[in-house]
Design a protein around this motif. Structure first.
Motif, PDB file in Angstrom:
ATOM      1  N   GLU A 175      25.065  73.678  49.552  1.00  0.00           N
ATOM      2  CA  GLU A 175      26.603  73.574  49.136  1.00  0.00           C
ATOM      3  C   GLU A 175      26.925  74.427  48.375  1.00  0.00           C
ATOM      4  O   GLU A 175      26.296  75.735  48.660  1.00  0.00           O
ATOM      5  CB  GLU A 175      25.757  72.583  47.380  1.00  0.00           C
ATOM      6  CG  GLU A 175      27.581  72.526  47.093  1.00  0.00           C
ATOM      7  CD  GLU A 175      26.827  71.225  46.017  1.00  0.00           C
ATOM      8  OE1 GLU A 175      25.805  70.697  45.749  1.00  0.00           O
ATOM      9  OE2 GLU A 175      28.225  71.380  44.581  1.00  0.00           O
ATOM     10  N   LEU A 176      28.820  74.406  49.106  1.00  0.00           N
ATOM     11  CA  LEU A 176      29.896  75.674  49.139  1.00  0.00           C
ATOM     12  C   LEU A 176      29.182  76.774  47.536  1.00  0.00           C
ATOM     13  O   LEU A 176      29.156  77.822  47.515  1.00  0.00           O
ATOM     14  CB  LEU A 176      30.874  75.511  49.110  1.00  0.00           C
ATOM     15  CG  LEU A 176      31.800  76.489  49.146  1.00  0.00           C
ATOM     16  CD1 LEU A 176      31.964  77.623  50.141  1.00  0.00           C
ATOM     17  CD2 LEU A 176      33.710  75.386  49.079  1.00  0.00           C
ATOM     18  N   ASP A 177      29.116  75.811  46.395  1.00  0.00           N
ATOM     19  CA  ASP A 177      29.189  77.031  44.936  1.00  0.00           C
ATOM     20  C   ASP A 177      28.051  77.463  44.677  1.00  0.00           C
ATOM     21  O   ASP A 177      27.788  78.331  44.644  1.00  0.00           O
ATOM     22  CB  ASP A 177      29.146  75.459  44.411  1.00  0.00           C
ATOM     23  CG  ASP A 177      30.448  74.742  43.561  1.00  0.00           C
ATOM     24  OD1 ASP A 177      31.110  75.197  44.073  1.00  0.00           O
ATOM     25  OD2 ASP A 177      30.495  73.679  43.279  1.00  0.00           O
ATOM     26  N   ILE A 210      30.757  71.093  51.795  1.00  0.00           N
ATOM     27  CA  ILE A 210      31.637  70.843  50.470  1.00  0.00           C
ATOM     28  C   ILE A 210      30.921  69.874  50.216  1.00  0.00           C
ATOM     29  O   ILE A 210      31.560  68.467  50.509  1.00  0.00           O
ATOM     30  CB  ILE A 210      33.334  70.894  51.370  1.00  0.00           C
ATOM     31  CG1 ILE A 210      33.572  71.829  52.001  1.00  0.00           C
ATOM     32  CG2 ILE A 210      34.144  70.417  49.517  1.00  0.00           C
ATOM     33  CD1 ILE A 210      35.130  72.246  52.390  1.00  0.00           C
ATOM     34  N   PRO A 211      31.085  69.760  48.458  1.00  0.00           N
ATOM     35  CA  PRO A 211      30.507  68.302  48.146  1.00  0.00           C
ATOM     36  C   PRO A 211      31.751  67.290  47.695  1.00  0.00           C
ATOM     37  O   PRO A 211      32.748  68.326  47.583  1.00  0.00           O
ATOM     38  CB  PRO A 211      30.036  69.093  46.172  1.00  0.00           C
ATOM     39  CG  PRO A 211      30.753  70.004  46.549  1.00  0.00           C
ATOM     40  CD  PRO A 211      30.801  70.717  48.104  1.00  0.00           C
ATOM     41  N   MET A 212      31.019  66.057  47.883  1.00  0.00           N
ATOM     42  CA  MET A 212      33.191  65.771  47.886  1.00  0.00           C
ATOM     43  C   MET A 212      32.050  64.145  48.336  1.00  0.00           C
ATOM     44  O   MET A 212      30.341  63.941  48.236  1.00  0.00           O
ATOM     45  CB  MET A 212      33.030  64.520  48.805  1.00  0.00           C
ATOM     46  CG  MET A 212      33.015  64.925  50.310  1.00  0.00           C
ATOM     47  SD  MET A 212      33.807  64.966  52.277  1.00  0.00           S
ATOM     48  CE  MET A 212      33.467  66.956  52.077  1.00  0.00           C
ATOM     49  N   SER A 213      32.700  63.458  48.192  1.00  0.00           N
ATOM     50  CA  SER A 213      32.397  61.457  47.380  1.00  0.00           C
ATOM     51  C   SER A 213      31.731  61.249  49.052  1.00  0.00           C
ATOM     52  O   SER A 213      31.960  61.853  49.822  1.00  0.00           O
ATOM     53  CB  SER A 213      33.734  60.868  47.351  1.00  0.00           C
ATOM     54  OG  SER A 213      33.824  61.192  46.157  1.00  0.00           O
ATOM     55  N   ILE A 226      38.733  75.650  52.356  1.00  0.00           N
ATOM     56  CA  ILE A 226      38.122  75.876  51.139  1.00  0.00           C
ATOM     57  C   ILE A 226      37.791  76.198  51.258  1.00  0.00           C
ATOM     58  O   ILE A 226      37.079  77.075  50.471  1.00  0.00           O
ATOM     59  CB  ILE A 226      37.800  73.927  50.805  1.00  0.00           C
ATOM     60  CG1 ILE A 226      38.769  73.164  50.454  1.00  0.00           C
ATOM     61  CG2 ILE A 226      37.110  73.977  49.769  1.00  0.00           C
ATOM     62  CD1 ILE A 226      38.902  71.344  50.028  1.00  0.00           C
ATOM     63  N   LYS A 230      36.986  79.834  48.849  1.00  0.00           N
ATOM     64  CA  LYS A 230      35.792  80.483  47.674  1.00  0.00           C
ATOM     65  C   LYS A 230      35.238  81.531  48.153  1.00  0.00           C
ATOM     66  O   LYS A 230      34.907  82.128  47.049  1.00  0.00           O
ATOM     67  CB  LYS A 230      34.771  78.697  48.367  1.00  0.00           C
ATOM     68  CG  LYS A 230      33.883  78.887  47.181  1.00  0.00           C
ATOM     69  CD  LYS A 230      33.966  78.175  45.818  1.00  0.00           C
ATOM     70  CE  LYS A 230      32.814  77.973  44.889  1.00  0.00           C
ATOM     71  NZ  LYS A 230      33.508  77.794  44.016  1.00  0.00           N
TER      72      LYS A 230
END
Lengths: 234, 234
Positions: A175-177, A210-213, A226, A230
């Motif tokens: 996950e990007l974070d 990238i976390p998403m729906s 994005i 980041k």
């Protein structure tokens, strides 16, 4: 003197540069509009400047000829003939494109690359020509502030051993974070419809997502931007 | 029976829907391709489906008629006639568009809105028509998963008092990393060339800016998406 003949040698060259093949062969491309001509001059890649009127440092073209050369609906008052310069050095942050096809996406990615310090872009086979007039327009001048390397990704990626190279793929992705920021990083983006090619994906050891729906997806220039935002150096 | 006449009433309506004005008047629009027809059906906005062959639930059109209706180079095998439904409720996160003009940007923003939970988009005057075929294609189906409200931004923004409404402007801006996440937030994006209009900017109390290299700027769909990514609910 204003050039009015389509048979003029300079005009013939300018017209030829409408095709990717000829741009590659001649190692030249055209930019439209005063802003881009000025940027090309600053960067030192401007070979000749053309305008609708006779003035110092410009070669004058008739309106009809200018129209034939340019692809815009609006009247372009000046254009620049530029040389294509291939880079040989790599910045600390790299953007690697594996088949990005849409000129708007390519131009948007250039702006983001520059904005977030990914100053070298490596262009793999199957990506759209960055010297396409639509790309140049969408790049808003960023094309003159970046370095480009055209390469076979299967050959160049294995040589980037000092870089943390990330693909963009949910499968086996971090996950990007949670991606650790490093000084030397490279991000690989794939084609709009098909993503990163199978062959390139196979040599990538790590992926970012990238976390998403659920079930959603992002435009490739958005996703790449994005990630670059980041992972930029602060 | 396959419809082959341009004089057919259904065909006449489909052809009319090529213009923004007629889409607005008829409150109808067209989607191209099986994927989008299916999405429209799921959403409950599909009025009629058309295909090249006679099959259950479809009205058949000749290839020539289909070509006239669609704007793509490739052969479209089915299209859907959909009704335009205007939303009346607001999601917790709002995207507000003040003159976003490019269909590719509009479609990319829809994908990001859905991906990051900005489920209502408020469209101000001067933005491009979201039912334009290029927007729908670029939205990759996200258009059917979002709610839309068309409004005069000068009237609607002052009513959003329970929302933290942010413009996007370096002047008087808060750096994106320092923006406090709230449950109810709204982000205003402006036109590609001119940004947020002067009138709208005047009623915005707060602005966000994205930290980046000097003198650079981002594509509007990229900028909006980075902000939505950052301010999404986790």
């Amino acid at each position: 003197m204003i050039i009015t003949s389509l048979e003029n040698q300079k005009v013939k060259l300018l017209l030829k540069l409408d095709s990717t093949k000829n741009r590659k062969k001649e190692k030249k491309f055209i930019v439209e509009g005063k802003h881009l001509v000025d940027e090309a001059r600053k960067k030192g890649v401007l070979l000749e400047a053309y305008s609708l009127e006779e003035k110092d440092g410009y070669i004058a073209l008739s309106k009809e000829i200018m129209k034939k050369i340019c692809n815009t609906d609006t009247v372009v008052t000046e254009i620049g003939l530029c040389k294509i310069v291939e880079s040989t050095t790599l910045s600390d942050k790299l953007l690697i494109l594996d088949g990005v096809q849409d000129p708007g996406n390519m131009g948007a990615l250039m702006r983001s690359s520059k904005a977030f310090g990914f100053d070298t872009i490596i262009i793999g086979n199957g990506s759209c020509d960055i010297y396409n007039d639509k790309v140049i327009r969408a790049s808003q001048g960023a094309i003159f502030k970046l370095s480009f390397i055209h390469a076979d990704l299967l050959e160049i990626i294995p040589k980037l051993s000092v870089y943390d190279v990330y693909g963009t793929n949910v499968v086996n992705g971090i996950e990007l974070d949670n991606v650790e920021k490093k000084n030397k990083m490279a991000i690989v983006l794939g084609n709009e419809g098909n993503g990163i090619s199978k062959e390139v994906q196979e040599i990538l050891k790590k992926n970012i997502y990238i976390p998403m729906s659920n079930t959603e997806s992002l435009n490739v220039s958005v996703a790449g931007s994005i990630i670059m935002y980041k992972l930029r150096n602060n």
